[in-house]
Design an enzyme around this catalytic site. Sequence first.
Site, short mmCIF file in Angstrom:
data_model
loop_
_atom_site.label_atom_id
_atom_site.label_comp_id
_atom_site.label_asym_id
_atom_site.label_seq_id
_atom_site.Cartn_x
_atom_site.Cartn_y
_atom_site.Cartn_z
N SER A 27 -14.85 -39.44 -76.57
CA SER A 27 -14.99 -39.31 -75.07
C SER A 27 -14.70 -37.85 -74.34
O SER A 27 -14.70 -37.61 -73.41
CB SER A 27 -14.21 -40.18 -74.48
OG SER A 27 -12.80 -40.08 -74.71
N ASN A 114 -2.14 -44.73 -73.67
CA ASN A 114 -2.82 -45.90 -72.59
C ASN A 114 -2.18 -45.37 -71.27
O ASN A 114 -2.94 -45.62 -70.48
CB ASN A 114 -2.46 -47.28 -73.38
CG ASN A 114 -2.96 -47.60 -74.24
OD1 ASN A 114 -3.93 -46.87 -74.61
ND2 ASN A 114 -2.59 -48.71 -75.02
N THR A 159 -34.06 -51.00 -32.36
CA THR A 159 -33.77 -52.39 -33.16
C THR A 159 -34.86 -52.64 -33.94
O THR A 159 -36.19 -52.31 -33.19
CB THR A 159 -33.30 -53.51 -32.07
OG1 THR A 159 -34.26 -53.75 -31.56
CG2 THR A 159 -32.07 -53.27 -31.45
N HIS A 160 -34.90 -53.17 -35.13
CA HIS A 160 -36.01 -53.44 -35.92
C HIS A 160 -36.87 -52.10 -35.97
O HIS A 160 -38.22 -52.41 -36.03
CB HIS A 160 -36.93 -54.57 -35.31
CG HIS A 160 -35.79 -55.86 -35.11
ND1 HIS A 160 -35.94 -56.86 -35.76
CD2 HIS A 160 -35.28 -56.27 -33.87
CE1 HIS A 160 -34.74 -57.71 -35.40
NE2 HIS A 160 -34.70 -57.30 -33.99
N SER A 281 -44.02 -27.90 -49.79
CA SER A 281 -44.89 -28.71 -51.02
C SER A 281 -45.43 -27.47 -51.63
O SER A 281 -45.87 -26.54 -51.16
CB SER A 281 -45.88 -29.44 -50.63
OG SER A 281 -46.80 -29.78 -51.36
N LYS A 287 -46.61 -28.80 -45.36
CA LYS A 287 -45.18 -29.54 -45.54
C LYS A 287 -44.07 -29.04 -45.28
O LYS A 287 -43.76 -28.16 -45.45
CB LYS A 287 -45.46 -30.27 -47.02
CG LYS A 287 -46.51 -31.18 -47.29
CD LYS A 287 -46.48 -32.38 -46.37
CE LYS A 287 -45.57 -33.31 -46.90
NZ LYS A 287 -45.71 -34.11 -48.13
N ASN A 289 -40.59 -30.97 -45.67
CA ASN A 289 -39.82 -32.16 -46.13
C ASN A 289 -38.27 -32.19 -45.96
O ASN A 289 -37.81 -31.12 -45.97
CB ASN A 289 -40.22 -32.20 -47.72
CG ASN A 289 -41.67 -32.60 -47.76
OD1 ASN A 289 -42.48 -32.82 -46.98
ND2 ASN A 289 -42.07 -32.04 -48.91
N GLU A 294 -33.32 -36.78 -48.56
CA GLU A 294 -33.92 -37.94 -49.58
C GLU A 294 -33.05 -37.97 -50.99
O GLU A 294 -32.88 -38.94 -51.20
CB GLU A 294 -35.30 -37.44 -49.95
CG GLU A 294 -36.30 -37.61 -48.62
CD GLU A 294 -37.65 -37.09 -49.00
OE1 GLU A 294 -37.94 -36.81 -50.19
OE2 GLU A 294 -38.37 -37.27 -48.30
N TYR A 321 -4.83 -53.24 -72.57
CA TYR A 321 -5.89 -52.10 -72.70
C TYR A 321 -6.86 -52.60 -73.86
O TYR A 321 -6.50 -53.09 -74.69
CB TYR A 321 -5.20 -50.83 -73.30
CG TYR A 321 -6.11 -49.56 -73.50
CD1 TYR A 321 -6.59 -49.06 -72.62
CD2 TYR A 321 -6.56 -49.73 -74.67
CE1 TYR A 321 -7.38 -47.85 -72.76
CE2 TYR A 321 -7.57 -48.59 -75.02
CZ TYR A 321 -7.88 -48.07 -74.04
OH TYR A 321 -8.89 -46.79 -74.11
N GLN A 326 -12.37 -46.96 -71.55
CA GLN A 326 -12.86 -45.56 -71.82
C GLN A 326 -14.22 -45.41 -70.95
O GLN A 326 -14.47 -44.03 -70.53
CB GLN A 326 -12.99 -45.27 -73.19
CG GLN A 326 -13.19 -43.96 -73.58
CD GLN A 326 -13.41 -43.55 -75.00
OE1 GLN A 326 -12.37 -43.43 -75.76
NE2 GLN A 326 -14.46 -43.17 -75.80
N LYS A 329 -14.47 -43.42 -67.02
CA LYS A 329 -14.55 -42.17 -66.52
C LYS A 329 -15.75 -41.72 -65.86
O LYS A 329 -15.97 -41.20 -64.78
CB LYS A 329 -14.20 -41.09 -67.63
CG LYS A 329 -13.04 -41.43 -68.80
CD LYS A 329 -11.71 -41.28 -67.95
CE LYS A 329 -10.64 -41.70 -68.69
NZ LYS A 329 -11.00 -43.06 -69.69
#
Length: 460
Positions: A27, A114, A159-160, A281, A287, A289, A294, A321, A326, A329
């Site tokens: 690891s 551990n 709303t909506h 773009s 464009k 953006n 996003e 354990y 492991q 992480k």
Amino acid sequence: MSNKKELLWQSRFSLPFDRDALLFSSSVHVDKKLYREDIRGSIAHVTMLAEEHIVSAKEADEIIAGLTEIEEELTSGSLLPHWEDEDIHTVIENRLKEKIGAVAGKLHSGRSRNDQVATDTRLYMRRQVEELQSSLNGLLKVLVEKAETYRDTIIFGYTHLQRAQPISAGHYYMAYFNMFLRDRDRLRDLMKRVNISPLGAAAFAGSTLPLNPRRSAELLGFDDLFSNSIDAVSDRDIVIEFISACSIIMMHLSRFSEDLILWSSYEFGYLEISDAFATGSSLMPQKKNADIAELVRGKTGRVYGNLMAMLTIMKGLPLSYNRDMQEDKQPLFDSAETAIGCVTIFAKLLENTTLREEKLAKLTAEDLSLATEIAEYLVRKQVPFRDAHRITGKIVTWSITSGVTLPHIPVETFREFSDTIEADIYDCLKAEVSVKSKKTHGSCSFDSVALQIEEARKQL
Ligand code: ARG
């Protein structure tokens, strides 16, 4: 093919560990990030060992000097952690042995990897929780500034995703302020559970050596220490709790991102993102953006995935354990770094946005979202709300079909729908009046927003 280096646990076996099996189980590539925490934990442990006369003061000094050098080597890159060492704890242990010889082995008296890895993880989380809190503070400040700047600007509340009622833009920003404030409080609260030392639990059952885990906890700045050694090494619920807090933060950021993306679009056009925070773009020159928003929205999915991963990793693990743990992480590091990165950049992005006030003023002045004003006007004139609602609905339909906006409907037409309506109807058919005249606690009125801002400043 077998492995050349002897691993920490190898003596019991007659065959060396298979190299592919080691490569699979190593690891180092992930947990090397914990080297500072690991060294800090080791220094505290050996300091305690010396105080309890389990190792001599001279041995402790030698070990601490060696560890300090290793930290520098790892920071400067002169020591590169190698996967063959299985994990970062072993990288450091092997290097210490190279540097100071057999005495290095004394560092591990009364300690297992551990409790060592559980300690490192908590130290890491503590740092990340603090950093995330401070990045949230930055965002909260920007939100209050935005609320202040745009307190008197009227926008549509939705709303909506349908225009609902005009509101102070400040009210909108303060809504997010409240969400991120709760996020900060959540972190503050979980810190109580993060800042507990597992060091001294050893493999899981404690030790026959006269350890002083309270002392090592104190040396590491933990508020308290474990009360059960099994729980100390096998608990990962705090990791899950932290990733869950990160997920909630990301969910809030993602909703906010969605608003910024929509509002900055040509169709809405309520908000301008500074060129410094917008993207173009490669093909379509017109464009502009909102890629930053996003990306934040997209990264939210990854953090949710981490939460699911952790819940699933832990599900069904027998005490105490297990090596499965492991795998904690990657989701932990990724969630912490993603959440901190997103909150930080989002605060900057937000700072670099402006509301298109003129356009908003024009749009909100004539809009159907003033319809509730007519209904409440009728209620003030003693018409039962359900009737007021029905009358107003008819007026709205008339407005849509005839193409006459609400403030321009002649009073005679209004009176065809209800003779309760008089010329004073026009007083309330103004977005500003609508916002101003909200009377209830925590409402969207300018005064309410001013009050909210005042209270918010106390929390910064
Ligand atoms: N690399 C291991 C982890 O991150 C360290 C603990 C190893 N313990 C063990 N019993 N094999 O969980």
